[in-house]
Design a protein around this motif. Structure first.
Motif, PDB file in Angstrom:
ATOM      1  N   GLY A  53      -0.704   2.033   5.605  1.00  0.00           N
ATOM      2  CA  GLY A  53       0.080   1.084   4.833  1.00  0.00           C
ATOM      3  C   GLY A  53      -0.788   0.021   4.201  1.00  0.00           C
ATOM      4  O   GLY A  53      -2.018   0.047   4.328  1.00  0.00           O
ATOM      5  N   PRO A  54      -0.174  -0.940   3.489  1.00  0.00           N
ATOM      6  CA  PRO A  54      -0.940  -1.967   2.777  1.00  0.00           C
ATOM      7  C   PRO A  54      -1.623  -2.939   3.720  1.00  0.00           C
ATOM      8  O   PRO A  54      -1.050  -3.340   4.742  1.00  0.00           O
ATOM      9  CB  PRO A  54       0.125  -2.671   1.926  1.00  0.00           C
ATOM     10  N   ILE A  55      -2.857  -3.307   3.386  1.00  0.00           N
ATOM     11  CA  ILE A  55      -3.651  -4.259   4.173  1.00  0.00           C
ATOM     12  C   ILE A  55      -4.223  -5.282   3.201  1.00  0.00           C
ATOM     13  O   ILE A  55      -4.899  -4.920   2.231  1.00  0.00           O
ATOM     14  CB  ILE A  55      -4.774  -3.549   4.940  1.00  0.00           C
ATOM     15  N   THR A  56      -3.967  -6.544   3.453  1.00  0.00           N
ATOM     16  CA  THR A  56      -4.392  -7.608   2.544  1.00  0.00           C
ATOM     17  C   THR A  56      -5.852  -7.970   2.790  1.00  0.00           C
ATOM     18  O   THR A  56      -6.254  -8.271   3.918  1.00  0.00           O
ATOM     19  CB  THR A  56      -3.510  -8.852   2.709  1.00  0.00           C
ATOM     20  N   LEU A  57      -6.631  -7.959   1.717  1.00  0.00           N
ATOM     21  CA  LEU A  57      -8.061  -8.263   1.793  1.00  0.00           C
ATOM     22  C   LEU A  57      -8.296  -9.752   1.546  1.00  0.00           C
ATOM     23  O   LEU A  57      -7.381 -10.498   1.202  1.00  0.00           O
ATOM     24  CB  LEU A  57      -8.810  -7.430   0.759  1.00  0.00           C
ATOM     25  N   ALA A  59      -9.601 -11.159  -0.868  1.00  0.00           N
ATOM     26  CA  ALA A  59      -9.348 -11.529  -2.263  1.00  0.00           C
ATOM     27  C   ALA A  59      -7.874 -11.825  -2.516  1.00  0.00           C
ATOM     28  O   ALA A  59      -7.514 -12.328  -3.583  1.00  0.00           O
ATOM     29  CB  ALA A  59      -9.810 -10.410  -3.197  1.00  0.00           C
ATOM     30  N   GLY A  60      -6.999 -11.507  -1.570  1.00  0.00           N
ATOM     31  CA  GLY A  60      -5.584 -11.795  -1.713  1.00  0.00           C
ATOM     32  C   GLY A  60      -4.730 -10.623  -2.135  1.00  0.00           C
ATOM     33  O   GLY A  60      -3.503 -10.709  -2.113  1.00  0.00           O
ATOM     34  N   PHE A  61      -5.359  -9.512  -2.526  1.00  0.00           N
ATOM     35  CA  PHE A  61      -4.578  -8.319  -2.843  1.00  0.00           C
ATOM     36  C   PHE A  61      -4.730  -7.295  -1.720  1.00  0.00           C
ATOM     37  O   PHE A  61      -5.562  -7.456  -0.827  1.00  0.00           O
ATOM     38  CB  PHE A  61      -4.978  -7.714  -4.199  1.00  0.00           C
ATOM     39  N   ALA A  62      -3.914  -6.259  -1.780  1.00  0.00           N
ATOM     40  CA  ALA A  62      -3.873  -5.280  -0.688  1.00  0.00           C
ATOM     41  C   ALA A  62      -4.379  -3.918  -1.146  1.00  0.00           C
ATOM     42  O   ALA A  62      -4.209  -3.539  -2.302  1.00  0.00           O
ATOM     43  CB  ALA A  62      -2.452  -5.150  -0.144  1.00  0.00           C
ATOM     44  N   LEU A  63      -5.014  -3.215  -0.239  1.00  0.00           N
ATOM     45  CA  LEU A  63      -5.298  -1.796  -0.388  1.00  0.00           C
ATOM     46  C   LEU A  63      -4.424  -1.040   0.604  1.00  0.00           C
ATOM     47  O   LEU A  63      -4.073  -1.580   1.658  1.00  0.00           O
ATOM     48  CB  LEU A  63      -6.775  -1.497  -0.107  1.00  0.00           C
ATOM     49  N   VAL A  64      -4.085   0.180   0.267  1.00  0.00           N
ATOM     50  CA  VAL A  64      -3.186   0.963   1.113  1.00  0.00           C
ATOM     51  C   VAL A  64      -3.995   1.964   1.938  1.00  0.00           C
ATOM     52  O   VAL A  64      -4.645   2.860   1.386  1.00  0.00           O
ATOM     53  CB  VAL A  64      -2.135   1.701   0.272  1.00  0.00           C
ATOM     54  N   ALA A  65      -3.995   1.767   3.243  1.00  0.00           N
ATOM     55  CA  ALA A  65      -4.633   2.739   4.144  1.00  0.00           C
ATOM     56  C   ALA A  65      -3.749   3.978   4.224  1.00  0.00           C
ATOM     57  O   ALA A  65      -2.552   3.870   4.488  1.00  0.00           O
ATOM     58  CB  ALA A  65      -4.818   2.127   5.520  1.00  0.00           C
ATOM     59  N   ASP A  66      -4.348   5.137   3.959  1.00  0.00           N
ATOM     60  CA  ASP A  66      -3.540   6.361   3.984  1.00  0.00           C
ATOM     61  C   ASP A  66      -3.422   6.947   5.380  1.00  0.00           C
ATOM     62  O   ASP A  66      -2.566   7.797   5.642  1.00  0.00           O
ATOM     63  CB  ASP A  66      -4.093   7.404   3.007  1.00  0.00           C
ATOM     64  N   GLN A  67      -4.282   6.474   6.318  1.00  0.00           N
ATOM     65  CA  GLN A  67      -4.229   6.971   7.688  1.00  0.00           C
ATOM     66  C   GLN A  67      -4.600   5.861   8.654  1.00  0.00           C
ATOM     67  O   GLN A  67      -5.238   4.865   8.269  1.00  0.00           O
ATOM     68  CB  GLN A  67      -5.196   8.150   7.879  1.00  0.00           C
ATOM     69  N   SER A  68      -4.220   6.025   9.901  1.00  0.00           N
ATOM     70  CA  SER A  68      -4.644   5.117  10.960  1.00  0.00           C
ATOM     71  C   SER A  68      -5.834   5.721  11.682  1.00  0.00           C
ATOM     72  O   SER A  68      -5.833   6.909  12.012  1.00  0.00           O
ATOM     73  CB  SER A  68      -3.505   4.897  11.966  1.00  0.00           C
ATOM     74  N   TRP A  69      -6.864   4.909  11.907  1.00  0.00           N
ATOM     75  CA  TRP A  69      -8.038   5.439  12.602  1.00  0.00           C
ATOM     76  C   TRP A  69      -7.682   5.839  14.040  1.00  0.00           C
ATOM     77  O   TRP A  69      -8.356   6.670  14.636  1.00  0.00           O
ATOM     78  CB  TRP A  69      -9.210   4.461  12.568  1.00  0.00           C
ATOM     79  N   HIS A  70      -6.621   5.260  14.591  1.00  0.00           N
ATOM     80  CA  HIS A  70      -6.167   5.642  15.936  1.00  0.00           C
ATOM     81  C   HIS A  70      -5.782   7.115  15.989  1.00  0.00           C
ATOM     82  O   HIS A  70      -5.920   7.757  17.034  1.00  0.00           O
ATOM     83  CB  HIS A  70      -4.923   4.837  16.336  1.00  0.00           C
ATOM     84  N   GLN A  71      -5.284   7.632  14.873  1.00  0.00           N
ATOM     85  CA  GLN A  71      -4.609   8.932  14.873  1.00  0.00           C
ATOM     86  C   GLN A  71      -5.417  10.044  14.208  1.00  0.00           C
ATOM     87  O   GLN A  71      -4.894  11.129  13.980  1.00  0.00           O
ATOM     88  CB  GLN A  71      -3.243   8.780  14.196  1.00  0.00           C
ATOM     89  N   VAL A  72      -6.667   9.787  13.885  1.00  0.00           N
ATOM     90  CA  VAL A  72      -7.477  10.818  13.241  1.00  0.00           C
ATOM     91  C   VAL A  72      -8.694  11.125  14.108  1.00  0.00           C
ATOM     92  O   VAL A  72      -9.117  10.312  14.926  1.00  0.00           O
ATOM     93  CB  VAL A  72      -7.949  10.384  11.835  1.00  0.00           C
TER      94      VAL A  72
END
Length: 335
Positions: A53-57, A59-72
């Motif tokens: 899901g979206p994660i705010t950096l 800089a104030g905008f978000a990038l969308v993580a397509d996977q969780s590192w927990h689950q890969v």
């Protein structure tokens, strides 16, 4: 058919956006260049967050993580990158992430960091016995890990041959040095011709001349316990063209040469001669950046005397010539 390499980059709250997007764009541009040549793409890019899901950096905008590192499984990836930024402080204390990285290290072909992301790898113990660099401002924090072979002047520590760096676990310096690192990885994967084509497409150096010292502040003023030394440090920058030999400095400070040398080493970590050289170099950098004088005049005004002395000092500390520095950072070209 050529293998498609899976490139994964962690993303976390308050990460530096360029640490992520810079290197990943280089890999994406390699795909674009191959497609232009009628070849298939060779990289697939993944963003791994604590949760998808979206994660705010920062800089104030978000990038969308397509996977969780927990689950890969890290074994699914060829290359894993760890960015830096303000969020590093929290990540280097995240024991679940550090443990995941420890398990990932033997399973991925390459594990690297960008900027202060090196502090996360260091916290996981993955840089012990390896050469490492980071953003010049974070070098002291990396220095706190005694098992690391600190090489703070380098832009990155990747070397496919393993002779001048590490091909498996490596680091890069501040922000745009992640782009230098990505180009080196592409050169290792696809050859110099392709890496050069990508560099041209992105209007970049394939190998940037010099190290990261040319971008850093050489001197960080420190409070001095010795009042006479503090007064001398205030006096030196205004008298760079004067005789600043050890005897002259000792006379100005009202101290013996031996006492002055001891005070410099104890309080600044360098001797008087090296300190003066670096102050003169910092002043020369400022003049060249502002294009206020020719290189010959800069050498005279800053106490180097002859341009050759200035050139030697620039190569010693910055790994570039005064002319190259002026062309890169000055308002106009110096002569």
């Amino acid at each position: 058919m050529e293998t498609v390499r899976q490139i994964a980059c962690l993303v976390f709250a308050d990460a530096m956006s360029l640490d992520i997007t810079g290197p990943l764009q280089v890999f994406a541009s390699a795909n674009a260049e191959r497609q232009r040549q009628g070849l298939p793409s060779c990289y697939e890019i993944h963003l791994l967050g604590n949760e998808a899901g979206p994660i705010t950096l920062s800089a104030g905008f978000a990038l969308v993580a397509d996977q969780s590192w927990h689950q890969v499984s890290a074994a699914d990836f060829d290359t894993l990158l760890v960015p830096g930024g303000a969020g590093v402080e929290a990540m280097r204390k995240n024991e679940a992430l550090l443990d995941w990285l420890r398990h990932a290290e033997p399973r991925v072909r390459r594990l690297g960091s960008i900027c202060s992301g090196a502090l996360i790898l260091a916290a996981a113990g993955l840089l012990d016995g390896r050469p490492a660099t980071t953003h010049w401002a974070d070098v002291p924090a990396l220095q706190a890990h005694p098992g690391i072979i600190l090489q703070g002047e380098r832009l990155h520590t990747f070397d496919a041959s393993g002779q001048d760096g590490d091909a498996h676990v490596f680091t890069s310096a501040g922000v745009t040095a992640g782009i230098d690192l990505a180009l080196a990885l592409i050169e290792s994967d696809l050859g110099r011709t392709m890496a050069l084509a990508v560099a041209r497409r992105l209007v970049l150096f394939l190998r940037r001349p010099g190290g990261q010292a040319q971008f850093s502040a050489l001197l960080t003023p420190e409070p001095c316990r010795t009042p006479k030394l503090a007064a001398l440090l205030d006096w030196i920058p205004a008298h760079l063209g004067d005789d600043l030999s050890l005897d002259a400095l000792a006379s100005q400070a009202g101290m013996s040469p031996r006492s002055l040398s001891r005070a410099f080493v104890q309080e600044l970590g360098v001797g008087p001669g090296k300190y003066v050289e670096r102050v003169r170099l910092e002043a020369a950098r400022a003049l060249l950046q502002d294009a206020q004088a020719s290189i010959g005049t800069v050498a005279r005004l800053t106490g180097f005397g002859h341009p050759e002395n200035l050139r030697r000092s620039f190569h010693k500390y910055l790994s570039v010539s005064p002319q190259e520095y002026a062309e890169r950072f000055g308002r106009t070209t110096s002569h």
